[in-house]
Design an enzyme around this catalytic site. Structure first.
Site, short mmCIF file in Angstrom:
data_model
loop_
_atom_site.label_atom_id
_atom_site.label_comp_id
_atom_site.label_asym_id
_atom_site.label_seq_id
_atom_site.Cartn_x
_atom_site.Cartn_y
_atom_site.Cartn_z
N ASP A 83 71.46 -35.06 25.82
CA ASP A 83 69.87 -34.60 24.47
C ASP A 83 70.29 -32.79 25.12
O ASP A 83 70.21 -32.35 26.45
CB ASP A 83 68.78 -34.81 25.06
CG ASP A 83 67.64 -35.47 23.38
OD1 ASP A 83 68.38 -34.30 23.00
OD2 ASP A 83 67.39 -35.67 23.38
N ASP A 130 66.95 -36.80 14.66
CA ASP A 130 65.48 -37.41 15.07
C ASP A 130 65.20 -38.65 13.87
O ASP A 130 63.55 -38.67 13.87
CB ASP A 130 64.95 -36.82 15.72
CG ASP A 130 64.63 -36.42 16.72
OD1 ASP A 130 65.79 -37.14 17.44
OD2 ASP A 130 64.77 -35.30 17.66
C1 GLA Z 1 65.51 -35.79 21.42
C2 GLA Z 1 66.27 -37.31 20.73
C3 GLA Z 1 64.89 -38.02 20.89
C4 GLA Z 1 64.88 -38.60 22.03
C5 GLA Z 1 63.88 -37.70 22.49
C6 GLA Z 1 63.60 -37.80 23.97
O1 GLA Z 1 64.19 -35.48 20.20
O2 GLA Z 1 66.34 -36.37 19.21
O3 GLA Z 1 66.05 -39.07 20.11
O4 GLA Z 1 65.78 -38.86 22.94
O5 GLA Z 1 64.68 -36.55 22.38
O6 GLA Z 1 62.85 -37.27 24.72
#
Ligand code: GLA
Length: 734
Positions: free
Chosen positions: A481, A551
């Site tokens: 990420d 997200d």
């Molecule tokens: C990002 C990712 C999510 C999750 C969060 C965790 O927003 O896109 O899927 O993994 O971080 O903090």
């Protein structure tokens, strides 16, 4: 085997062609490399596109020449520079020791290579066998500085694709500062295009926008240090009448994960210049004598059959010749991810029932998301400390991984390796690792900071920490990420005259991390992520075959996001999960089957607390998994056709067709129910018109021609966000 690149040395004409496309260039007055044509294949070229000689007021001429009918300002060019008689935005700008920025890039020679050379330190499309492609390298030289520009053009044999990149070599005696080096330039004459781009935002990525190309400059760019949610590194140029199924479409996909810039300039003669490359915003690169600079690559696809064919070309090229992971050709596991199920509020005991339920339902992998490391109970701490959080896993991470494996599931783990929290041991030990401008406080975003990946020591630290966990052999998948964009652009490791290199060096540093870790752990499935689809680009695909698309897990929002993404990237690159309702991002309540239909049209999984599902929902999960198992190869490998867009109707629809045209998956979505509904039909695409297809749910058989030309009525539904899916299989004999 037919040659793909023909060179007429006498006429100085280069013709790159395969069965589908031709690309033609030539050398004009003043040794100027000139563009002739890019489009549908022609057998040969007989000189009819020599640029007409016209005296154009205020477009000057070649130095030393009194020919007023020839100007670099009007000639369609292959690569231009500052300081020439050409008033368009230039492809390159180079500041020299004496302060000048003029170049005169003249053609000096060419080579033709079998196959396609790799680009040092950068992701790029590849060949598995040299017979798949040929590469033309043309050298342009500036005599005064001694700079050579090597323009690379690769044409693939089986795809309507040309890839381009540029290498600058300093053969001069003095260092220069590169201020701009585009990866490609393409000039068009007599084309009245529209441009399609993919703007967006966090939780709202890649919403296609189509608009006329007007006079002046339009640009599509990122200055966020990554390819960004805000503007995808892709555009298409299309004729006004081009639609999904017909008309010319030129697609440009930049294989780069940092600041990018696509500039379109429509000039005084309605001629058009496109430049694609690293954004020149806050970019300089000091090139010492005998050093070289390699630009990233642009993938150019031409379609004479509308946008679907253009997209399918990118799907094939990126899915099979940019993605390198061994998972390229393997089925990807169906996951359950605990992020939206628990957020930070979990420990081993709370997760175990989710894992056990996942096993019952047929899910194949459990992904442990954010919050397992350091002392991370929220997003204010611990980035940089990649050791297990003992409070949550008192017997160690391995103990929990064993539990997951013993249930017959694979085990996945979340990392955000490029980041650092103030509240971390890493920061306490190495404050100098944090990217920061001297004497200025760095700006937080999500309360976190960027590691300075320009520093080799920082990269080594990241590789070592991640490798330590992966070396224990219990992690089958990594979600990589990146939850903020770059700011405070400065590297303590670089001298003042190299600070303009930081953005690009950061990206090179990220690629270095990915290269080392994916090479060391070839069996681990890596998934990219940046707050969802904030770094969704072909550069990432080279290292990680799949990326968390957004997200935003709301099924309705996903229709536009996934369709928009599919313009440039394959469904096999997009991960999509069924999540709980009311949806956590939009508050919307959509039917379970609609969430399934959207997610099953990509790399499928779940992102909710399985232990909280009703028994009806659990039964639905089992059905979805059974259905996905039937068509997983079709979705990952088949041709994807967009049929209806939610941007211009109350519906979305698409279908996948297998390579042998024997299997078809259709998904149709109806956004809002209506009291007095207009009837709608769905017509399929890409089937074999002569085959007969059985609807596996009803047993009813139809001709491929019927399904494509007549289509079928969509059912009238009395609830919002309804969906239908159909699976068809060709029948041999009826
Ligand atoms: C990002 C990712 C999510 C999750 C969060 C965790 O927003 O896109 O899927 O993994 O971080 O903090």
């Amino acid at each position: 085997m037919t040659k793909l690149i023909e060179v007429d040395e006498q006429q100085q004409i280069f013709h790159l062609h395969n069965e589908q496309i031709s690309y033609l260039l030539t050398v004009e007055a003043g040794q100027t490399l000139s563009h002739l044509y890019f489009g549908k294949r022609v057998r040969g070229y007989h000189g009819q596109l020599t640029y007409p000689r016209v005296d154009r007021g205020f477009s000057g001429n070649l130095p030393g020449s009194n020919d007023r009918t020839f100007s670099k300002d009007t000639l369609p060019r292959e690569y231009s520079s500052a300081g020439e008689m050409d008033y368009h935005l230039p492809a390159t700008v180079v500041r020299q020791a004496d302060g000048a920025n003029a170049l005169n890039l003249q053609y000096v020679g060419y080579t033709v290579l079998e196959g396609k050379p790799k680009l040092a330190g950068l992701p790029a499309a590849y060949v598995e066998d040299d017979s798949e492609a040929e590469t033309l390298v043309i050298t342009l030289r500036d005599e005064v500085t001694g700079l050579d520009y090597q323009l690379s053009y690769t044409i693939y044999r089986a795809l309507p694709v040309i890839t381009r990149s540029v290498k600058v070599v300093n053969n001069g005696a003095q260092a220069v500062q590169l201020e701009k080096v585009a990866s490609m330039q393409l000039d068009f004459v007599d084309r009245d295009f529209e441009v399609i781009s993919l703007p967006g935002a966090h939780v709202n990525e890649r919403h296609p926008e189509r608009r006329p190309v007007s006079f002046g400059v339009q640009s599509f760019e990122s200055r966020r240090g990554t390819s960004s949610h805000q503007m995808s590194p892709f555009i298409a140029l299309v004729d006004k009448q081009t639609d999904e199924f017909s008309g010319d479409a030129y697609g440009f996909n930049f294989v780069y994960s940092g600041n990018h810039k696509f500039s379109l300039e429509k000039d005084q003669l309605a001629q058009l210049r496109l430049l694609v490359g690293i954004n020149d915003y806050n970019f300089t690169w000091k090139l010492e004598p005998s050093q070289s600079f390699q630009t990233p690559e642009v993938l150019m696809a031409y379609s004479d059959q509308g946008l679907n064919k253009m997209s399918q070309t990118f799907h094939q090229l990126i899915g099979k010749r940019v993605v390198r992971s061994k998972y390229r050709d393997l089925k990807r596991p169906i996951v359950v991810n605990n992020w939206e199920a628990t957020y930070f509020d979990f420990d081993e005991e709370k997760l175990k029932p989710i894992v056990a339920e996942a096993k019952q339902l047929g899910i194949e992998m459990f992904v442990l998301d954010d919050g397992w490391f350091g002392h991370r109970d929220d997003d204010y701490s611990s980035l940089g400390d990649w050791q297990v959080f003992a409070k949550k896993f008192p017997q160690g991470l391995g103990h929990f991984a064993d539990y997951v494996h013993n249930q017959g599931l694979k085990f996945g783990l979340w990392f955000e390796p490029e980041m650092i929290s103030y509240d971390s041991d890493l920061y306490r030990q190495h404050p100098e690792y944090l990217m920061q401008v001297p004497n200025r406080a760095p700006s937080p975003s999500r309360s976190q900071y960027i590691l300075d990946l320009c520093q080799a020591e920082v990269r080594d630290n990241v590789v070592e920490q991640v490798a330590t966990i992966l070396s224990q052999g219990q992690v089958d998948y990594v979600k990589w990420d990146m939850n903020r964009h770059l700011s405070d652009i400065y590297s303590l490791s670089l001298p003042a005259d190299r600070q303009g290199e930081v953005y690009h060096r950061y990206v090179l540093g990220y690629y270095d991390l990915m290269e080392r870790l994916t090479a060391k752990f070839p069996d681990v499935l890596f998934e990219g992520c940046s707050g969802g689809g904030g770094r969704f680009d072909a550069g990432v695909a080279y290292y990680m075959p799949q990326i968390w698309t957004s997200d935003n897990t709301d099924a309705l929002a996903r229709l536009t996001i996934q369709m928009g993404t599919s313009l440039a990237f394959p469904p096999s690159m997009m991960t999509a999960h069924v999540s709980a309702v009311p949806n956590h991002q939009t508050g919307r309540v959509t039917p379970f089957e609609t969430r399934g239909a959207a997610a099953m049209s990509a790399v499928f999984g779940y992102e909710l607390d399985l232990t909280k599902l009703t028994s009806a929902e659990k039964a639905a999960v089992k059905e979805q998994i059974a259905a996905y198992n039937q068509m997983r190869a079709l979705v990952l490998e088949g041709k994807f056709y967009r049929l209806k867009s939610p941007l211009d109707s109350n519906q979305a629809a698409w279908n996948f067709v297998s390579a042998d045209k024997k299997q078809v998956f259709v998904a149709v979505f109806n956004v809002l129910a209506q009291a007095q509904p207009y009837l709608t039909k769905t017509k399929l695409a890409g089937l074999d018109k002569d085959k007969c297809y059985r609807n596996l749910a009803t047993g009813q058989v139809y001709g491929g021609d019927e399904l494509m030309n007549l289509g079928f009525y969509d059912p009238v539904v009395r609830h919002d966000f309804a969906s239908q899916t159909y699976l068809f299989e060709a029948v041999t004999e009826e």
